[in-house]
Design a protein around this motif. Sequence first.
Motif, PDB file in Angstrom:
ATOM      1  N   GLN A  88       0.814  -1.218   0.000  1.00 58.11           N
ATOM      2  CA  GLN A  88       0.000   0.000   0.000  1.00 58.11           C
ATOM      3  C   GLN A  88       0.850   1.272   0.000  1.00 58.11           C
ATOM      4  O   GLN A  88       0.345   2.370  -0.169  1.00 58.11           O
ATOM      5  CB  GLN A  88      -0.924   0.023   1.219  1.00 58.11           C
ATOM      6  N   GLU A 138      -9.432   3.922  -5.341  1.00 60.10           N
ATOM      7  CA  GLU A 138      -8.130   3.332  -4.995  1.00 60.10           C
ATOM      8  C   GLU A 138      -7.743   3.668  -3.553  1.00 60.10           C
ATOM      9  O   GLU A 138      -7.257   2.808  -2.820  1.00 60.10           O
ATOM     10  CB  GLU A 138      -7.036   3.849  -5.931  1.00 60.10           C
ATOM     11  N   THR A 142      -7.304   1.097  -0.379  1.00 62.70           N
ATOM     12  CA  THR A 142      -6.055   1.075   0.395  1.00 62.70           C
ATOM     13  C   THR A 142      -6.357   1.237   1.877  1.00 62.70           C
ATOM     14  O   THR A 142      -5.770   0.541   2.716  1.00 62.70           O
ATOM     15  CB  THR A 142      -5.094   2.170  -0.111  1.00 62.70           C
TER      16      THR A 142
END
Length: 164
Positions: A88, A138, A142
Motif C-alpha cells: 500500500q 483506490e 487502500t
Amino acid sequence: MPLADQNFSQLLMLIGRLNYIWTNTESLFIHLIAGLTGTDTEAALIIFLTLNTTRARVELVERLVKLERTDPELRLRILEATKMMMRQSALRNRYNHCIYSFDKDAGTARTILMRIADRKDTLKIGQTADIDDKAIEEIEETIKTLQSVNGTIWKIVQDYEFPT
C-alpha cells in the motif's frame, strides 16, 4: 459544487484517513518489536523512534521474525502483514509527495508527483494523475486493506501475548 471540487474535497478527507490509519498501523510495530526482542514497550518505542523510515521499521520486524527461534506460524503471519502493508506504500507515497493542479475551464483536478525518475539518458519529472472516481476508489481500497492489516497485527499481539 463542480465535480473537481467535490472530488478534491473528498480526496483531502481520504488522504487524512489514509495517513491516520497508516501511522496507527505502523505504530503497532512497537508491540511486535517488544514481543520479538523480549523487551517492554518503552524500550521497543525507543527502537521504533530511532528508525526514521517505515522501510527501516519493516526491515527490523522482518529480520527479527526470521530468526530461527521464531515460531514458524508467527513468522508467516507477520511477514504476510508487513508485505500487505508495504504493497500500500506506493499509493500512500504518491499522495504524500505531490502537488495539486486545477483547470477551472475543464473542471478537473490532478496530482503532480514531486519525484524525479532517472532513466538511462533522460529524466521523467512531474507524472500527473486525475483526481477522479477511480482515484477515490483506490484510496478507499487502500484504507480498507490497511484496516485489515491493523486488525491482523493486533490479533498477532494478542495471540502471542506481546507487551501492550
